[in-house]
Design a protein around this motif. Structure first.
Motif, PDB file in Angstrom:
ATOM      1  N   UNK A   1       0.964  -1.138   0.034  1.00  0.00           N
ATOM      2  CA  UNK A   1       0.120   0.110   0.121  1.00  0.00           C
ATOM      3  C   UNK A   1       0.954   1.075   0.048  1.00  0.00           C
ATOM      4  N   UNK A   2       0.564   2.329  -0.596  1.00  0.00           N
ATOM      5  CA  UNK A   2       1.318   3.719  -0.600  1.00  0.00           C
ATOM      6  C   UNK A   2       0.063   4.630  -0.395  1.00  0.00           C
ATOM      7  N   UNK A   3       0.390   5.368   0.594  1.00  0.00           N
ATOM      8  CA  UNK A   3      -0.641   6.605   1.098  1.00  0.00           C
ATOM      9  C   UNK A   3      -0.036   7.589   0.283  1.00  0.00           C
ATOM     10  N   UNK A   4      -0.617   8.530  -0.731  1.00  0.00           N
ATOM     11  CA  UNK A   4      -0.283   9.625  -1.490  1.00  0.00           C
ATOM     12  C   UNK A   4       0.017  10.592  -0.462  1.00  0.00           C
ATOM     13  N   UNK A   5       1.096  11.446  -0.689  1.00  0.00           N
ATOM     14  CA  UNK A   5       1.583  12.721  -0.152  1.00  0.00           C
ATOM     15  C   UNK A   5       1.556  13.690  -1.023  1.00  0.00           C
ATOM     16  N   UNK A   6       1.815  15.152  -0.387  1.00  0.00           N
ATOM     17  CA  UNK A   6       1.761  16.026  -1.309  1.00  0.00           C
ATOM     18  C   UNK A   6       2.612  15.887  -2.312  1.00  0.00           C
ATOM     19  N   UNK A   7       2.800  16.365  -3.617  1.00  0.00           N
ATOM     20  CA  UNK A   7       3.875  16.164  -4.385  1.00  0.00           C
ATOM     21  C   UNK A   7       3.953  15.082  -5.333  1.00  0.00           C
ATOM     22  N   UNK A   8       3.108  13.784  -4.674  1.00  0.00           N
ATOM     23  CA  UNK A   8       3.512  12.513  -5.467  1.00  0.00           C
ATOM     24  C   UNK A   8       2.844  12.575  -6.749  1.00  0.00           C
ATOM     25  N   UNK A   9       3.333  12.042  -7.526  1.00  0.00           N
ATOM     26  CA  UNK A   9       2.552  11.871  -8.969  1.00  0.00           C
ATOM     27  C   UNK A   9       2.704  10.279  -9.325  1.00  0.00           C
ATOM     28  N   UNK A  10       1.683   9.953 -10.288  1.00  0.00           N
ATOM     29  CA  UNK A  10       1.640   8.552 -10.480  1.00  0.00           C
ATOM     30  C   UNK A  10       3.012   7.969 -10.882  1.00  0.00           C
ATOM     31  N   UNK A  11       3.556   8.945 -11.861  1.00  0.00           N
ATOM     32  CA  UNK A  11       4.910   8.249 -12.537  1.00  0.00           C
ATOM     33  C   UNK A  11       5.876   8.074 -11.333  1.00  0.00           C
ATOM     34  N   UNK A  12       5.783   9.009 -10.630  1.00  0.00           N
ATOM     35  CA  UNK A  12       6.876   8.962  -9.351  1.00  0.00           C
ATOM     36  C   UNK A  12       6.629   7.825  -8.615  1.00  0.00           C
ATOM     37  N   UNK A  13       5.359   7.382  -8.344  1.00  0.00           N
ATOM     38  CA  UNK A  13       5.028   6.301  -7.227  1.00  0.00           C
ATOM     39  C   UNK A  13       5.469   4.995  -8.315  1.00  0.00           C
ATOM     40  N   UNK A  14       4.982   5.037  -9.224  1.00  0.00           N
ATOM     41  CA  UNK A  14       5.398   3.751 -10.392  1.00  0.00           C
ATOM     42  C   UNK A  14       6.868   3.402 -10.444  1.00  0.00           C
ATOM     43  N   UNK A  15       7.652   4.405 -10.265  1.00  0.00           N
ATOM     44  CA  UNK A  15       9.174   4.327 -10.543  1.00  0.00           C
ATOM     45  C   UNK A  15       9.608   3.810  -9.035  1.00  0.00           C
ATOM     46  N   UNK A  16       9.164   4.504  -8.092  1.00  0.00           N
ATOM     47  CA  UNK A  16       9.656   3.970  -6.760  1.00  0.00           C
ATOM     48  C   UNK A  16       9.223   2.613  -6.294  1.00  0.00           C
ATOM     49  N   UNK A  17       8.184   2.203  -6.791  1.00  0.00           N
ATOM     50  CA  UNK A  17       7.980   0.533  -6.374  1.00  0.00           C
ATOM     51  C   UNK A  17       8.436  -0.317  -7.642  1.00  0.00           C
ATOM     52  N   UNK A  18       8.985   0.380  -8.798  1.00  0.00           N
ATOM     53  CA  UNK A  18       9.157  -0.516  -9.787  1.00  0.00           C
ATOM     54  C   UNK A  18       8.323  -1.302 -10.600  1.00  0.00           C
TER      55      UNK A  18
ATOM     56  N   UNK B   1      -5.685  -0.150  -9.497  1.00  0.00           N
ATOM     57  CA  UNK B   1      -6.464   0.996  -8.555  1.00  0.00           C
ATOM     58  C   UNK B   1      -7.618   1.558  -9.509  1.00  0.00           C
ATOM     59  N   UNK B   2      -7.943   0.965 -10.597  1.00  0.00           N
ATOM     60  CA  UNK B   2      -9.131   1.228 -11.494  1.00  0.00           C
ATOM     61  C   UNK B   2      -8.967   2.851 -11.742  1.00  0.00           C
ATOM     62  N   UNK B   3      -7.905   3.198 -12.097  1.00  0.00           N
ATOM     63  CA  UNK B   3      -7.573   4.620 -12.636  1.00  0.00           C
ATOM     64  C   UNK B   3      -7.751   4.732 -14.175  1.00  0.00           C
ATOM     65  N   UNK B   4      -8.446   5.456 -14.546  1.00  0.00           N
ATOM     66  CA  UNK B   4      -8.387   6.037 -16.056  1.00  0.00           C
ATOM     67  C   UNK B   4      -7.517   6.829 -16.634  1.00  0.00           C
ATOM     68  N   UNK B   5      -6.920   7.667 -15.569  1.00  0.00           N
ATOM     69  CA  UNK B   5      -6.076   8.850 -15.995  1.00  0.00           C
ATOM     70  C   UNK B   5      -4.926   8.769 -14.929  1.00  0.00           C
ATOM     71  N   UNK B   6      -4.068   9.804 -14.775  1.00  0.00           N
ATOM     72  CA  UNK B   6      -2.954   9.930 -13.993  1.00  0.00           C
ATOM     73  C   UNK B   6      -3.417  10.867 -12.745  1.00  0.00           C
ATOM     74  N   UNK B   7      -4.795  11.196 -12.558  1.00  0.00           N
ATOM     75  CA  UNK B   7      -5.058  12.227 -11.490  1.00  0.00           C
ATOM     76  C   UNK B   7      -5.182  11.421 -10.034  1.00  0.00           C
TER      77      UNK B   7
END
Length: 471
Positions: A421-438, A448-454
């Motif tokens: 699990x990852x709790x989103x902090x201010x400044x996080x982006x989907x791309x950064x989170x994806x890179x962090x966890x590989x 996460x049933x996301x259609x975009x990157x919001x």
């Protein structure tokens, strides 16, 4: 022989302190204040408590369970004139716990937080009742937010900011040794003492020396001592070493993400430690995911604050001479692993470089190094006046977060087999989170049933298993 054992046992019993078991916390009274469409309850307590809050329906009620407590003050008063409360009642639960039941006229959202003693009051537990239909931006919701302490704020604003100063190595561990025979443990202690003296002169700041002599302190114990003293920042002072005597310059390190992840696993495995970190709230076995989310939020904030403080220190060190790298570096140093205290490790210079070894021995240069470190710390404090991180001795924000999540019925997704699990902090982006966890962006969106990157701060993402992909 038996007589000798009896005598020894008698002596031990005589000299060992006797500690009677602590009694229950007394709830000395309950005060109610209707205001701006909401109702505030203040429970006056004889000490800090652990509590849980949850709603019931049919009819609407709110239950407050307080562990190891008893009602000793005035009887709970009726809420006849209150727009939310019908009345209050209490009872004993499971022998030692106090249960307070609020009978409600309408469904509510409950927000709670503890308050430490001040000049006029002792310990208190504050519970705000906000009509569930009221938007979060309504006057009732704003009143509840404005009237409570800011997340992580201290009840006593006059409390000094605590700087934990860790002189690297010590005792049987000399650290690196220079060509002149200079021992790292000696120069780090000299610089640490100068830094402590400077901090002690600063109004509103107080130093804590992790070691103040030639003694060996285990690495994890250094981290624990900083937390015990409610440190607002932790600075570990070292002198670098390398096989090439020409290598020079100072460096500043913060904890790597991998080091934070491994430490989180240790904290969550230790129920006592994890409860301490998230505010002493007993989440129960079914709330391990919520505990993990809160820990992740605390660590994210700590890493961000550590990086800000480290950049300020490195910037000031660069004015004294060369830096080994032009940016803050990351590593898994044990002393940096406190999940809730911003921490950095300062390599003041290369003790294996003869010119830098000489400067490390120079008292005037030691003073300049201490002044540069303090200047960076002060810049960080001026930016944050840090009151926003959760720590074991500063539990308001964590308890509030847990209470809000439970009272609002927050659904924390169950962790999939092998998932994270990852709790989103201010400044996080989907791309950064994806890179962090590989993981790939498409896999993260799909999980996460996301259609975009919001995404939004506070949202909890499920991290799928996988490897870097289409990004």
């Amino acid at each position: 022989m038996k007589l000798l054992l009896v005598i020894l046992l008698s002596i031990l019993l005589a000299i060992l302190p006797f500690s009677a078991p602590a009694g229950p916390v007394a709830v000395q009274g309950v005060r109610m204040t209707p205001a701006a469409g909401q109702t505030r309850l203040v429970l006056d307590l004889s000490g800090p408590v652990t509590h849980k809050i949850f709603p019931l329906e049919g009819p609407d009620r709110l239950v407050i369970d307080i562990a190891d407590a008893e009602l000793t003050g005035q009887a709970l008063q009726s809420g006849a004139d209150d727009p939310i409360l019908i009345g209050l009642r209490s009872g004993v639960r499971e022998g030692d716990d106090l249960r307070i039941v609020l009978d409600l006229k309408q469904p509510v959202r409950a927000k709670s937080f503890p308050m430490a003693p001040d000049a006029d009051h002792g310990h208190r537990l504050v519970v705000d009742l906000i009509p569930k239909g009221a938007p979060k931006g309504s006057s009732a919701a704003r009143a509840a937010t404005a009237s409570r302490p800011a997340a992580g704020s201290r009840a006593n604003p006059a409390r000094d900011l605590v700087v934990a100063i860790d002189a690297g190595h010590g005792g049987a561990d000399p650290g690196a040794i220079g060509s002149r025979g200079t021992r790292e443990k000696d120069v780090t202690l000299a610089i640490a003492r100068r830094l402590a003296a400077l901090v002690d002169k600063e109004p509103g700041m107080r130093p804590v020396m992790i070691r103040d002599g030639d003694v060996f302190v285990p690495l994890r114990q250094r981290m624990r001592k900083a937390r015990k003293h409610e440190a607002d920042i932790f600075v570990s002072i070292h002198a670098d070493a390398f096989t090439d005597p020409k290598v020079r310059g100072s460096s500043v390190f913060t904890l790597s993400r991998g080091g934070a992840t491994s430490e989180a696993a240790k904290w969550l495995a230790d129920k006592e430690n994890s409860a301490d970190l998230i505010g002493g709230v007993d989440l129960g076995a079914s709330d391990d995911v919520l505990a993990g989310v809160l820990l992740d939020m605390a660590q994210n904030a700590t890493l961000e604050h550590s990086a800000d403080a480290a950049r300020a220190v490195l910037s000031n060190l660069s004015r004294l001479g060369a830096t080994h790298r032009g940016e803050v570096q990351k590593a898994g140093f044990m002393v940096l692993k406190s999940p809730d205290v911003p921490s950095m490790l300062v390599e003041t210079a290369f003790i294996t470089n003869p010119a830098e070894e000489a400067r490390l021995l120079n008292p005037a240069n030691q003073q300049r190094l201490a002044q540069a470190i303090l200047a960076g710390i002060k810049q960080y404090f001026n930016k944050y006046r840090p009151r926003s991180l959760v720590r074991g001795s500063n539990k308001e924000a964590a308890q509030q977060a847990v209470a809000e999540a439970l009272a609002d019925g927050a659904a924390v997704p169950a962790s999939p087999p092998g998932g994270r699990q990852h709790a989103i902090a201010a400044g996080d982006t989907l791309a950064v989170i994806a890179k962090r966890y590989g993981v790939s962006l498409s896999a993260l969106r799909s999980a996460n049933n996301l259609e975009g990157d919001v995404i939004r701060a506070g949202q909890v993402l499920t991290i799928p298993g996988g490897s870097p992909g289409d990004g």
